[in-house]
Design a protein around this motif. Structure first.
Motif, mmCIF file in Angstrom:
data_model
loop_
_atom_site.group_PDB
_atom_site.id
_atom_site.type_symbol
_atom_site.label_atom_id
_atom_site.label_comp_id
_atom_site.label_asym_id
_atom_site.label_seq_id
_atom_site.Cartn_x
_atom_site.Cartn_y
_atom_site.Cartn_z
ATOM 1 N N ILE A 78 127.849 57.589 61.178
ATOM 2 C CA ILE A 78 126.802 56.877 60.449
ATOM 3 C C ILE A 78 127.079 55.375 60.551
ATOM 4 C CG2 ILE A 78 126.406 58.788 58.843
ATOM 5 C CD1 ILE A 78 128.022 57.333 56.753
ATOM 6 N N PRO A 79 126.054 54.535 60.372
ATOM 7 C CA PRO A 79 126.276 53.084 60.501
ATOM 8 C C PRO A 79 127.375 52.570 59.568
ATOM 9 C CG PRO A 79 123.931 53.565 60.484
ATOM 10 C CD PRO A 79 124.633 54.858 60.190
ATOM 11 N N ASP A 80 128.072 51.541 60.017
ATOM 12 C CA ASP A 80 129.221 51.007 59.277
ATOM 13 C C ASP A 80 128.867 50.585 57.856
ATOM 14 O OD1 ASP A 80 130.977 51.449 61.295
ATOM 15 O OD2 ASP A 80 130.892 49.413 62.117
ATOM 16 N N PHE A 81 127.672 49.976 57.676
ATOM 17 C CA PHE A 81 127.361 49.481 56.332
ATOM 18 C C PHE A 81 127.178 50.632 55.338
ATOM 19 C CE2 PHE A 81 123.112 50.099 58.092
ATOM 20 C CZ PHE A 81 122.398 50.609 57.029
ATOM 21 N N LEU A 82 126.760 51.813 55.854
ATOM 22 C CA LEU A 82 126.642 52.971 54.979
ATOM 23 C C LEU A 82 128.025 53.482 54.583
ATOM 24 C CD1 LEU A 82 123.698 54.928 56.660
ATOM 25 C CD2 LEU A 82 123.661 53.725 54.468
ATOM 26 N N VAL A 83 128.974 53.453 55.533
ATOM 27 C CA VAL A 83 130.357 53.835 55.214
ATOM 28 C C VAL A 83 130.907 52.883 54.149
ATOM 29 C CG1 VAL A 83 132.681 54.144 56.125
ATOM 30 C CG2 VAL A 83 130.696 54.732 57.545
ATOM 31 N N PHE A 84 130.626 51.596 54.339
ATOM 32 C CA PHE A 84 131.091 50.575 53.388
ATOM 33 C C PHE A 84 130.510 50.808 51.994
ATOM 34 C CE2 PHE A 84 130.749 46.368 51.410
ATOM 35 C CZ PHE A 84 132.075 45.971 51.463
ATOM 36 N N LEU A 85 129.276 51.329 51.936
ATOM 37 C CA LEU A 85 128.623 51.588 50.647
ATOM 38 C C LEU A 85 129.037 52.929 50.047
ATOM 39 C CD1 LEU A 85 124.981 50.329 51.429
ATOM 40 C CD2 LEU A 85 126.703 49.206 50.006
ATOM 41 N N GLY A 86 129.899 53.654 50.765
ATOM 42 C CA GLY A 86 130.429 54.897 50.223
ATOM 43 C C GLY A 86 129.689 56.148 50.638
ATOM 44 N N TRP A 87 128.792 56.027 51.599
ATOM 45 C CA TRP A 87 128.048 57.198 52.046
ATOM 46 C C TRP A 87 128.903 58.014 53.027
ATOM 47 C CZ3 TRP A 87 122.875 58.838 51.104
ATOM 48 C CH2 TRP A 87 122.207 58.068 50.150
ATOM 49 N N LYS A 88 128.811 59.350 52.896
ATOM 50 C CA LYS A 88 129.536 60.253 53.800
ATOM 51 C C LYS A 88 128.610 60.844 54.863
ATOM 52 C CE LYS A 88 133.293 59.862 51.303
ATOM 53 N NZ LYS A 88 134.413 59.016 51.804
ATOM 54 N N GLU A 89 127.337 60.966 54.506
ATOM 55 C CA GLU A 89 126.362 61.527 55.443
ATOM 56 C C GLU A 89 125.195 60.568 55.596
ATOM 57 O OE1 GLU A 89 125.162 65.291 53.995
ATOM 58 O OE2 GLU A 89 127.103 66.268 54.376
ATOM 59 N N LEU A 90 124.435 60.816 56.645
ATOM 60 C CA LEU A 90 123.287 59.950 56.927
ATOM 61 C C LEU A 90 122.160 60.238 55.938
ATOM 62 C CD1 LEU A 90 122.788 57.866 59.235
ATOM 63 C CD2 LEU A 90 121.482 59.666 60.386
ATOM 64 N N PRO A 91 121.567 59.221 55.303
ATOM 65 C CA PRO A 91 120.399 59.454 54.446
ATOM 66 C C PRO A 91 119.287 60.131 55.245
ATOM 67 C CG PRO A 91 121.224 57.222 54.156
ATOM 68 C CD PRO A 91 121.969 57.798 55.318
ATOM 69 N N SER A 92 118.526 60.974 54.587
ATOM 70 C CA SER A 92 117.541 61.817 55.293
ATOM 71 C C SER A 92 116.515 60.994 56.079
ATOM 72 C CB SER A 92 116.829 62.722 54.295
ATOM 73 O OG SER A 92 116.190 61.933 53.297
ATOM 74 N N PHE A 93 116.101 59.837 55.543
ATOM 75 C CA PHE A 93 115.055 59.081 56.256
ATOM 76 C C PHE A 93 115.583 58.406 57.513
ATOM 77 C CE2 PHE A 93 115.936 54.591 55.392
ATOM 78 C CZ PHE A 93 116.795 54.656 54.288
ATOM 79 N N TRP A 94 116.910 58.384 57.670
ATOM 80 C CA TRP A 94 117.497 57.819 58.893
ATOM 81 C C TRP A 94 117.513 58.838 60.042
ATOM 82 C CZ3 TRP A 94 119.882 53.380 60.814
ATOM 83 C CH2 TRP A 94 119.911 52.268 59.938
ATOM 84 N N VAL A 95 117.542 60.124 59.713
ATOM 85 C CA VAL A 95 117.792 61.161 60.730
ATOM 86 C C VAL A 95 116.807 61.119 61.905
ATOM 87 C CG1 VAL A 95 117.922 63.654 61.112
ATOM 88 C CG2 VAL A 95 118.945 62.651 59.057
ATOM 89 N N PRO A 96 115.477 61.034 61.683
ATOM 90 C CA PRO A 96 114.549 61.081 62.836
ATOM 91 C C PRO A 96 114.675 59.879 63.776
ATOM 92 C CG PRO A 96 113.397 61.450 60.745
ATOM 93 C CD PRO A 96 114.753 60.948 60.408
ATOM 94 N N PHE A 97 115.337 58.817 63.318
ATOM 95 C CA PHE A 97 115.406 57.613 64.152
ATOM 96 C C PHE A 97 116.385 57.736 65.325
ATOM 97 C CE2 PHE A 97 113.218 55.852 60.530
ATOM 98 C CZ PHE A 97 112.365 54.931 61.107
ATOM 99 N N SER A 98 116.976 58.912 65.498
ATOM 100 C CA SER A 98 117.756 59.125 66.722
ATOM 101 C C SER A 98 116.834 59.359 67.915
ATOM 102 C CB SER A 98 118.708 60.307 66.539
ATOM 103 O OG SER A 98 117.971 61.466 66.208
ATOM 104 N N SER A 99 115.547 59.564 67.633
ATOM 105 C CA SER A 99 114.550 59.759 68.693
ATOM 106 C C SER A 99 113.822 58.449 68.971
ATOM 107 C CB SER A 99 113.551 60.842 68.256
ATOM 108 O OG SER A 99 112.385 60.783 69.050
ATOM 109 N N PHE A 100 113.823 58.019 70.239
ATOM 110 C CA PHE A 100 113.127 56.772 70.593
ATOM 111 C C PHE A 100 111.613 56.881 70.380
ATOM 112 C CE2 PHE A 100 110.954 53.974 73.585
ATOM 113 C CZ PHE A 100 111.478 52.746 73.197
ATOM 114 N N PRO A 101 110.956 57.990 70.812
ATOM 115 C CA PRO A 101 109.510 58.090 70.552
ATOM 116 C C PRO A 101 109.166 57.992 69.065
ATOM 117 C CG PRO A 101 110.178 59.724 72.169
ATOM 118 C CD PRO A 101 111.439 59.109 71.631
#
Length: 350
Positions: A78-101
């Motif tokens: 997951i992005p570094d700033f999320l790790v810094f904020l204490g997140w362990k997993e990717l927030p759900s709204f981030w997940v689809p952005f692994s797709s370029f289309p």
């Protein structure tokens, strides 16, 4: 320029930094066209185009951040700033952005929805003139404050940076940067051609009629609010695409790109280049940003004074902008030619 610069870069004549810089100028030229469609052709001075530019940048930036994978500083998926904020997993709204289309779709959809909702209420309420400008400025200012907050989970003050890959290619390689420059140039040409065609249709005539006298358009039976809403959303999409192309070439997007001062700069580009001409805003954006690049190195404290002075000079002495220079200089050139012609005709002959 579209072909020459990449060729010179491939031959090692110009540096990667130079082609990267020109890619940024062309992205700004796209933003300037979006301002011109609103201000130059429709008479709507929007001071919030930086918001749509940044939204496009953020949507594409989320895809680029997902492409970092485990190569970040914390080596987490997951992005570094999320790790810094204490997140362990990717927030759900981030997940689809692994797709370029999907990310590309969001580049068009999110700014389009924001512009559509804002424009619908603004134009139905018949807000125009200086009130419309203030309202758009307030919109982008409010959005920038919101994006500065860490709990929005979009990078807060630092935004997105440290991109690694785009569509599987190393984003820092010379070949990728050349490709991005060409993509930006082709997009600019396409948008210019589309806007030029639109300005010559019946729609373009109504657009300019709204600028010159909206009440007469209303009395003629045209729904001026619908036309203005279409132009507002269309311009927002152009600005958003410009932001999406800007981010991988500059390597960063943060809320600083969203502040009202950025929108004001774009207005100055259009005024200096020539409002309502399409070509003028492109010239203005490129020329002023070249001047800015030089000034911020040579005289970093003088840039805002130079920009303000340039704007005043153009408004007072050259209201048509840079594109009106040939027409204004034509009488001078004709007079000079007349002088030389008169001298040769009166010269003694043997």
């Amino acid at each position: 320029m579209l072909i020459l610069l990449p060729v010179l870069n491939a031959q090692g004549v110009i540096s990667n930094f130079t082609i990267n810089l020109w890619g940024k100028y062309l992205s700004y030229a796209l933003l300037a066209i979006s301002v011109d469609m609103l201000w130059g052709y429709t008479g709507l001075l929007s001071l919030g185009q930086a918001l749509f530019f940044s939204l496009g940048g953020y949507m594409h930036g989320m895809y680029l951040m997902r492409m970092i994978g485990t190569l970040g500083q914390y080596q987490q998926p997951i992005p570094d700033f999320l790790v810094f904020l204490g997140w362990k997993e990717l927030p759900s709204f981030w997940v689809p952005f692994s797709s370029f289309p999907f990310a590309f779709g969001m580049v068009l959809l999110v700014p389009g929805i924001v512009a559509g909702i804002f424009g619908y209420f603004a134009f139905r309420s018949r807000i125009k003139g200086v009130y419309f400008s203030i309202l758009t400025q307030a919109l982008t200012y409010a959005a920038s404050i919101m994006f500065f907050r860490n709990n929005l989970l979009l990078g807060g003050n630092n935004g997105f940076t440290d991109f690694k890959f785009i569509l599987g290619f190393d984003i820092l390689s010379a070949g990728t940067q050349r490709g991005l420059y060409i993509a930006t140039g082709v997009t600019l040409l396409g948008v210019y051609a589309l806007c030029r065609w639109l300005s010559r249709t019946k729609f373009g005539l109504v657009q300019r009629a709204i600028r010159d006298g909206e009440n007469r358009v209303l009395f003629s039976g045209y729904a001026a609010a619908d036309y203005k809403l279409f132009v507002f959303v269309f311009s927002a999409l152009i600005a958003s695409v410009a932001g999406a192309l800007y981010v991988p070439q500059v390597g960063i997007i943060n809320p600083g790109e969203m502040i009202p001062a950025k929108s004001l700069e774009a207005v100055v580009w259009v005024a200096v280049g020539g409002r309502g001409t399409l070509l003028g805003p492109i010239l203005g954006a490129v020329a002023i940003n070249m001047l800015k690049s030089w000034t911020t190195r040579a005289y970093p404290d003088m840039w805002l004074l130079i920009l303000g002075g340039l704007f005043i000079l153009v408004v007072v002495f050259l209201p048509g902008g840079l594109v009106s220079l040939p027409q204004r200089l034509k009488p001078v050139w004709t007079r000079i030619r007349g002088w030389f012609g008169q001298s040769s005709s009166t010269a003694p002959t043997e």
